[in-house]
Design an enzyme around this catalytic site. Structure first.
Site, mmCIF file in Angstrom:
data_model
loop_
_atom_site.group_PDB
_atom_site.id
_atom_site.type_symbol
_atom_site.label_atom_id
_atom_site.label_comp_id
_atom_site.label_asym_id
_atom_site.label_seq_id
_atom_site.Cartn_x
_atom_site.Cartn_y
_atom_site.Cartn_z
ATOM 1 N N CYS A 39 -21.616 -13.544 52.893
ATOM 2 C CA CYS A 39 -22.529 -14.137 53.880
ATOM 3 C C CYS A 39 -22.894 -15.578 53.528
ATOM 4 C CB CYS A 39 -23.789 -13.285 54.030
ATOM 5 S SG CYS A 39 -23.433 -11.583 54.488
ATOM 6 N N ARG B 149 -18.385 -12.614 65.973
ATOM 7 C CA ARG B 149 -19.778 -12.243 65.732
ATOM 8 C C ARG B 149 -20.507 -13.412 65.091
ATOM 9 N NH1 ARG B 149 -19.909 -12.242 60.377
ATOM 10 N NH2 ARG B 149 -18.213 -11.257 59.186
ATOM 11 N N GLY C 246 -22.142 -5.217 64.569
ATOM 12 C CA GLY C 246 -23.299 -4.444 64.138
ATOM 13 C C GLY C 246 -23.596 -4.596 62.665
ATOM 14 N N PHE C 247 -23.482 -3.479 61.917
ATOM 15 C CA PHE C 247 -23.901 -3.496 60.512
ATOM 16 C C PHE C 247 -22.826 -2.916 59.605
ATOM 17 C CE2 PHE C 247 -25.523 0.454 62.393
ATOM 18 C CZ PHE C 247 -25.021 1.409 61.528
ATOM 19 N N TYR D 106 -17.216 -8.272 53.727
ATOM 20 C CA TYR D 106 -16.140 -7.350 53.358
ATOM 21 C C TYR D 106 -16.405 -5.986 53.970
ATOM 22 C CZ TYR D 106 -14.035 -3.653 50.523
ATOM 23 O OH TYR D 106 -13.393 -2.511 50.129
ATOM 24 N N HIS D 107 -15.355 -5.327 54.446
ATOM 25 C CA HIS D 107 -15.427 -3.924 54.860
ATOM 26 C C HIS D 107 -14.366 -3.148 54.085
ATOM 27 C CE1 HIS D 107 -17.996 -5.224 58.049
ATOM 28 N NE2 HIS D 107 -17.033 -5.812 58.724
ATOM 29 N N GLY E 78 -24.296 -8.461 61.576
ATOM 30 C CA GLY E 78 -23.724 -9.565 62.343
ATOM 31 C C GLY E 78 -23.423 -9.050 63.734
ATOM 32 N N ASP F 132 -21.546 -15.156 58.495
ATOM 33 C CA ASP F 132 -20.494 -15.790 57.700
ATOM 34 C C ASP F 132 -19.445 -14.741 57.323
ATOM 35 O OD1 ASP F 132 -19.188 -17.321 55.391
ATOM 36 O OD2 ASP F 132 -20.730 -18.744 55.983
ATOM 37 N N ILE F 133 -19.016 -14.742 56.088
ATOM 38 C CA ILE F 133 -17.943 -13.832 55.679
ATOM 39 C C ILE F 133 -18.522 -12.559 55.089
ATOM 40 C CG2 ILE F 133 -17.641 -14.663 53.296
ATOM 41 C CD1 ILE F 133 -14.541 -14.533 53.936
#
Length: 232
Positions: free
Chosen positions: A192, A89, A174-175, A95-96, A163, A92-93
């Site tokens: 990010c 995507r 997506g988001f 977290y989920h 992203g 940048d970086i």
């Protein structure tokens, strides 16, 4: 003829790699069908999908991201019970994790509008409207994607990251919307790539845990309305 029917799926809590593989498969099928239509002169309706999911703790790095924005080594990841993936995507970086509502719209934008910036702004607007339902005022931060609180002052903090990837006007990724997210996990990255801005969640702003199913319902309705789609 534009197909505005959208297949909605809630995958619950799902391993990131498994969700990635499932998303890639749907995306590939959608792009293949579009290609067949163009090559064969057919008009088979290209399906659209909207997927909601939560992931176990995971950090993902986009194509333009810098690996050094992850502040953990392999041992640190293990101690945090987290995984790490480099993906295709934009952005940048990020977290989920549990309590974060991740949305993967796999849409053929030929069914809606072929403007990727408008697509991003429309996703942002759905989040902004959902937050307003709970009395949280939010907006955009000039020069950055996503949804922010107090974007016009030094208290600026991000509540939703975006992203996306788009190929032949088919979208994926997506988001990531922080609802009841454990914000401590953001301390292990430069989110990010932005090192001087805070990250927040609905729970932090309101002082109580949200009903995730209710938030999903409200957000789904706003997405459907803004894109003039029919969720089924």
């Amino acid at each position: 003829m534009k197909n505005k029917d959208v297949i909605f799926q809630d995958w619950g809590l799902m391993d990131y790699q498994l969700a990635w593989d499932k998303q890639e498969a749907i995306f590939a099928e959608t792009v293949d069908l579009k290609t067949q239509n163009r090559n064969n002169g057919t008009e088979i309706a290209v399906p659209n999908h909207l997927i909601f999911v939560e992931h176990p703790h995971v950090y993902t790095l986009g194509k333009s991201g810098k690996p050094e924005n992850l502040l953990l080594d392999e041992l640190g990841l293990k101690q945090k019970n987290a995984t790490y993936h480099k993906i295709n995507r934009g952005g940048d970086i990020t977290y989920h994790g549990p309590g974060q509502l991740v949305g993967y719209p796999i849409l053929d934008l030929d069914n809606f509008f072929t403007d990727i910036h408008l697509y991003l702004r429309t996703l942002e607007e759905a989040i902004i409207l959902t937050l307003a339902d709970y009395g949280i005022s939010s907006g955009r931060y000039t020069g950055f994607t996503g949804v922010w609180l107090d974007a016009d002052n030094q208290k600026a903090r991000k509540i939703c990251a975006l992203g996306v990837r788009c190929s032949r006007w088919v979208t994926m990724h997506g988001f990531a919307f922080n609802v009841n997210t454990d914000l401590n996990y953001f301390k292990n990255i430069i989110p990010c790539g932005i090192d001087d801005k805070d990250v927040t969640s609905m729970e932090r702003e309101l002082g109580f845990k949200l009903d995730m199913e209710e938030v999903k319902s409200k957000l789904g309705q706003h997405i459907a309305s803004l894109f003039e789609m029919k969720l089924r």
